[in-house]
Design a protein around this motif. Structure first.
Motif, PDB file in Angstrom:
ATOM      1  N   GLN A 101      49.785   1.860   9.771  1.00  0.00           N
ATOM      2  CA  GLN A 101      49.838   1.371  11.141  1.00  0.00           C
ATOM      3  C   GLN A 101      49.483   2.484  12.109  1.00  0.00           C
ATOM      4  O   GLN A 101      50.045   3.581  12.060  1.00  0.00           O
ATOM      5  N   MET A 102      48.543   2.195  13.018  1.00  0.00           N
ATOM      6  CA  MET A 102      48.101   3.144  14.018  1.00  0.00           C
ATOM      7  C   MET A 102      48.886   2.961  15.314  1.00  0.00           C
ATOM      8  O   MET A 102      49.423   1.892  15.593  1.00  0.00           O
ATOM      9  N   SER A 103      48.923   3.984  16.125  1.00  0.00           N
ATOM     10  CA  SER A 103      49.530   3.879  17.442  1.00  0.00           C
ATOM     11  C   SER A 103      48.679   2.984  18.329  1.00  0.00           C
ATOM     12  O   SER A 103      47.445   3.033  18.281  1.00  0.00           O
ATOM     13  N   SER A 104      49.332   2.147  19.136  1.00  0.00           N
ATOM     14  CA  SER A 104      48.650   1.249  20.060  1.00  0.00           C
ATOM     15  C   SER A 104      49.127   1.525  21.474  1.00  0.00           C
ATOM     16  O   SER A 104      50.313   1.792  21.688  1.00  0.00           O
ATOM     17  N   PRO A 105      48.239   1.460  22.477  1.00  0.00           N
ATOM     18  CA  PRO A 105      48.659   1.727  23.866  1.00  0.00           C
ATOM     19  C   PRO A 105      49.533   0.636  24.460  1.00  0.00           C
ATOM     20  O   PRO A 105      50.161   0.867  25.494  1.00  0.00           O
ATOM     21  N   VAL A 106      49.576  -0.550  23.843  1.00  0.00           N
ATOM     22  CA  VAL A 106      50.296  -1.692  24.424  1.00  0.00           C
ATOM     23  C   VAL A 106      51.040  -2.448  23.335  1.00  0.00           C
ATOM     24  O   VAL A 106      50.753  -2.310  22.138  1.00  0.00           O
ATOM     25  N   GLN A 107      51.984  -3.289  23.770  1.00  0.00           N
ATOM     26  CA  GLN A 107      52.678  -4.182  22.858  1.00  0.00           C
ATOM     27  C   GLN A 107      52.240  -5.630  23.054  1.00  0.00           C
ATOM     28  O   GLN A 107      52.897  -6.554  22.565  1.00  0.00           O
ATOM     29  N   SER A 108      51.141  -5.842  23.726  1.00  0.00           N
ATOM     30  CA  SER A 108      50.607  -7.194  23.880  1.00  0.00           C
ATOM     31  C   SER A 108      50.078  -7.701  22.546  1.00  0.00           C
ATOM     32  O   SER A 108      49.639  -6.924  21.698  1.00  0.00           O
ATOM     33  N   ASP A 109      50.117  -9.034  22.355  1.00  0.00           N
ATOM     34  CA  ASP A 109      49.577  -9.633  21.132  1.00  0.00           C
ATOM     35  C   ASP A 109      48.059  -9.461  21.111  1.00  0.00           C
ATOM     36  O   ASP A 109      47.374  -9.846  22.060  1.00  0.00           O
ATOM     37  N   LEU A 110      47.547  -8.926  20.015  1.00  0.00           N
ATOM     38  CA  LEU A 110      46.113  -8.733  19.850  1.00  0.00           C
ATOM     39  C   LEU A 110      45.550  -9.861  18.997  1.00  0.00           C
ATOM     40  O   LEU A 110      46.148 -10.255  17.999  1.00  0.00           O
ATOM     41  N   VAL A 111      44.386 -10.367  19.384  1.00  0.00           N
ATOM     42  CA  VAL A 111      43.831 -11.598  18.815  1.00  0.00           C
ATOM     43  C   VAL A 111      42.598 -11.354  17.960  1.00  0.00           C
ATOM     44  O   VAL A 111      42.419 -11.980  16.914  1.00  0.00           O
TER      45      VAL A 111
END
Length: 384
Positions: A101-111
């Protein structure tokens, strides 16, 4: 909301009946992730957080939970990148044998996730989020979100003046903004992204949202009024081959880019249901979607014929197969081998997994499925 153990809805299920949800937030939560993924989000508390909180809280890198829902997967060489709810981004550098798992700038659902070249990857999703990686999916930067998109749209469609059709679009933007639970954040989801080369790309999403870039995503120009979509139907997919670019959407909507006019023109199809994707090859366009429906044209949309898929499950992905062939994948896990010219589809013997939201093939020809309960790599039995 459906119980997590019941058969979940597929991408865009809330719009397949033809009923459009009254609330923009309802649409954003139900769109493209399916009810099972939404239920997962509620259980984790993310659905009740303020949107600003979701956009401002990054996801740290760590060990990947193999049961985490995944909504989309893309490949470049031996690298695979998958995305999912709560900002999930995972990377494999060995064809899916191992994931991190990589770091993501947001916790929004990605589609949706797509490579635009050998090292550049784009991920898009809810809260108008668009993320970019320039190192093959290891590190990510936010390019757009609901705050910057709202500023962009207001600047492009000012209170007075602006491009032709600006008055209607400006009113729509302000209506979308007024329905947001968080001030100055536009929650309209992006649903797909596609680049013809390193610079020329499109973002599409709910309520007819279209953005265009010619500088690799440094700047974006709204193209909402550049489409034959006056009802602002949802746009689920954008793709193409070379100069041919198509957008697929609900209620049989299919649009083809007229580059000379800088306009996506309506392509008439014999289907009135939702298209979830479009695959374009030299001499062939394949549009696919709800209830196993797929249509093929060999003359850029002048004439269409229905492809016999043998399933009433919705088709959610089209991925390259060995040679010039194509694999169509349904949300129920059916896999069809489609001939290069689109004249026939043969079912393959694939073990049942669970609800499928996306798919890709590995460099060695295996099938990678993005599922509501994780990621799975399968061997493919060749069609005979």
């Amino acid at each position: 909301m459906a119980h997590p153990q019941s058969r979940p809805a597929s991408p865009g299920a809330s719009f397949r009946s033809g009923r459009r949800p009254k609330g923009l937030l309802i649409a954003a939560m139900a769109l493209a992730m399916g009810l099972a993924a939404a239920a997962f989000a509620v259980q984790q508390g993310i659905a009740h957080r303020p949107m600003r909180d979701v956009l401002d809280m990054p996801v740290p890198a760590g060990e990947f939970n193999k049961r985490s829902p995944a909504s989309s997967v893309a490949r470049q060489g031996d690298r695979l990148v998958a995305v999912g709810p709560r900002g999930l981004i995972v990377l494999s550098t060995d064809g899916g044998s191992h994931w991190a798992q990589m770091s993501s700038p947001v916790q929004s659902d990605l589609v949706s996730v797509r490579f635009s070249d050998a090292s550049t990857v784009w991920a898009v999703g809810h809260d108008a989020v668009a993320l970019r990686s320039t190192d093959g999916g290891a590190n990510w930067q936010r390019v757009l979100d609901g705050r910057s998109l709202l500023k962009l749209l207001r600047g492009h469609y000012p209170a007075q003046g602006g491009p032709e059709g600006a008055d209607k679009t400006r009113e729509e933007v302000e209506r979308w903004a007024s329905q947001s639970a968080t001030p100055d954040v536009l929650p309209t989801p992006f649903l797909d992204v596609s680049f013809a080369d390193a610079n020329d790309g499109f973002l599409v999403g709910a309520f007819g949202l279209v953005l265009h870039t010619v500088d690799g995503g440094k700047t974006w120009v709204p193209w909402i009024e550049h489409t034959d979509n006056p009802r602002r139907l949802h746009l689920y997919a954008v793709g193409g081959h070379g100069a041919q670019r198509y957008i697929a959407g609900e209620q049989g909507l299919l649009l083809r880019l007229d580059a000379a006019r800088s306009h996506f023109a309506l392509v008439k199809t014999p289907y009135e249901g939702t298209f979830f994707g479009v695959d374009v090859r030299p001499g062939r366009v394949l549009a696919y979607g709800l209830s196993g429906n797929a249509y093929v044209s060999n003359d850029e949309g002048a004439q269409w014929r229905k492809l016999a898929t043998g399933t009433d499950a919705s088709l959610v992905a089209a991925v390259p197969a060995s040679g010039e062939g194509l694999l169509l994948v349904s949300d129920a896990g059916h896999v069809l081998s489609v001939s290069p010219d689109g004249s026939r589809a043969v079912p393959l013997q694939i073990p049942y997994t669970s609800e499928v939201l996306g798919a890709a093939t590995t460099a060695s020809g295996q099938l990678v499925l993005a599922l509501v309960n994780g990621l799975r790599v399968l061997d493919i039995t060749p069609a005979r």
